[in-house]
Write a protein that holds these residues in place. Structure first.
Motif, mmCIF file in Angstrom:
data_model
loop_
_atom_site.group_PDB
_atom_site.id
_atom_site.type_symbol
_atom_site.label_atom_id
_atom_site.label_comp_id
_atom_site.label_asym_id
_atom_site.label_seq_id
_atom_site.Cartn_x
_atom_site.Cartn_y
_atom_site.Cartn_z
ATOM 1 N N UNK A 44 0.848 -1.203 0.000
ATOM 2 C CA UNK A 44 0.000 0.000 0.000
ATOM 3 C C UNK A 44 0.879 1.248 0.000
ATOM 4 N N UNK A 45 0.315 2.345 -0.440
ATOM 5 C CA UNK A 45 1.054 3.610 -0.461
ATOM 6 C C UNK A 45 1.505 4.023 0.940
ATOM 7 N N UNK A 46 0.638 3.904 1.969
ATOM 8 C CA UNK A 46 1.106 4.246 3.319
ATOM 9 C C UNK A 46 2.269 3.363 3.783
ATOM 10 N N UNK A 47 2.252 2.087 3.445
ATOM 11 C CA UNK A 47 3.351 1.198 3.832
ATOM 12 C C UNK A 47 4.647 1.622 3.134
ATOM 13 N N UNK A 61 3.533 -0.616 16.541
ATOM 14 C CA UNK A 61 2.120 -0.865 16.283
ATOM 15 C C UNK A 61 1.555 -1.664 17.450
ATOM 16 N N UNK A 62 0.319 -1.387 17.778
ATOM 17 C CA UNK A 62 -0.346 -2.116 18.850
ATOM 18 C C UNK A 62 -0.737 -3.496 18.316
ATOM 19 N N UNK A 63 -0.188 -4.525 18.927
ATOM 20 C CA UNK A 63 -0.344 -5.901 18.434
ATOM 21 C C UNK A 63 -1.811 -6.316 18.320
ATOM 22 N N UNK A 64 -2.607 -5.972 19.300
ATOM 23 C CA UNK A 64 -4.018 -6.350 19.279
ATOM 24 C C UNK A 64 -4.732 -5.779 18.058
ATOM 25 N N UNK A 65 -4.411 -4.547 17.685
ATOM 26 C CA UNK A 65 -5.048 -3.913 16.533
ATOM 27 C C UNK A 65 -4.553 -4.507 15.216
ATOM 28 N N UNK A 66 -3.288 -4.868 15.158
ATOM 29 C CA UNK A 66 -2.744 -5.519 13.959
ATOM 30 C C UNK A 66 -3.430 -6.864 13.758
ATOM 31 N N UNK A 67 -3.561 -7.627 14.821
ATOM 32 C CA UNK A 67 -4.212 -8.939 14.737
ATOM 33 C C UNK A 67 -5.682 -8.808 14.365
ATOM 34 N N UNK A 68 -6.374 -7.815 14.926
ATOM 35 C CA UNK A 68 -7.796 -7.621 14.652
ATOM 36 C C UNK A 68 -8.052 -7.305 13.186
ATOM 37 N N UNK A 69 -7.048 -6.753 12.508
ATOM 38 C CA UNK A 69 -7.194 -6.391 11.100
ATOM 39 C C UNK A 69 -6.522 -7.404 10.172
ATOM 40 N N UNK A 74 4.487 -7.817 8.343
ATOM 41 C CA UNK A 74 4.860 -6.485 8.806
ATOM 42 C C UNK A 74 6.243 -6.099 8.315
ATOM 43 N N UNK A 75 6.466 -4.810 8.082
ATOM 44 C CA UNK A 75 7.831 -4.368 7.791
ATOM 45 C C UNK A 75 8.739 -4.753 8.966
ATOM 46 N N UNK A 76 9.961 -5.186 8.694
ATOM 47 C CA UNK A 76 10.846 -5.672 9.760
ATOM 48 C C UNK A 76 11.115 -4.664 10.862
ATOM 49 N N UNK A 77 11.071 -3.402 10.566
ATOM 50 C CA UNK A 77 11.414 -2.407 11.587
ATOM 51 C C UNK A 77 10.262 -2.060 12.520
#
Length: 100
Positions: A44-47, A61-69, A74-77
């Motif tokens: 994606x453009x934002x990524x 990034x908040x892990x719970x929100x990443x998992x929920x979506x 993920x980018x390595x950094x």
């Protein structure tokens, strides 16, 4: 002075994400929560914009929100945080700017 920037809105719905990125200094950090984690979608453009940030800008990034979506690649950094890690991170930075 180092600042932790908190983003919670989708980068696809308004301009907060695009407005925040140019303001990040070398000692700053960006924490993506809620719908802002959609910025981590590969290709994606934002990524791509996150990949272009200077290496000194810390990305979280908040892990719970990443998992929920269901974002799995993920980018390595990007460092995932749980809620206690979120609290610890806010204590680490002298300034916190929430992009409401």
């Amino acid at each position: 002075m180092a600042t932790l920037h908190l983003l919670s809105h989708s980068p696809f719905s308004d301009s907060r994400f695009a407005s925040c990125l140019p303001l990040l200094g070398d000692a700053d950090a960006l924490l993506l929560t809620g719908d802002a984690t959609y910025a981590l979608q590969p290709g994606s453009q934002p990524c791509l914009a996150l990949h272009q940030l200077p290496e000194r800008v810390a990305l979280f990034a908040l892990e719970e929100d990443v998992q929920a979506r269901s974002i799995t690649a993920l980018p390595p950094r990007v460092q995932l945080l749980d809620y206690p890690g979120f609290v610890e991170l806010t204590c680490r930075y002298p300034r916190v700017n929430s992009w409401l």
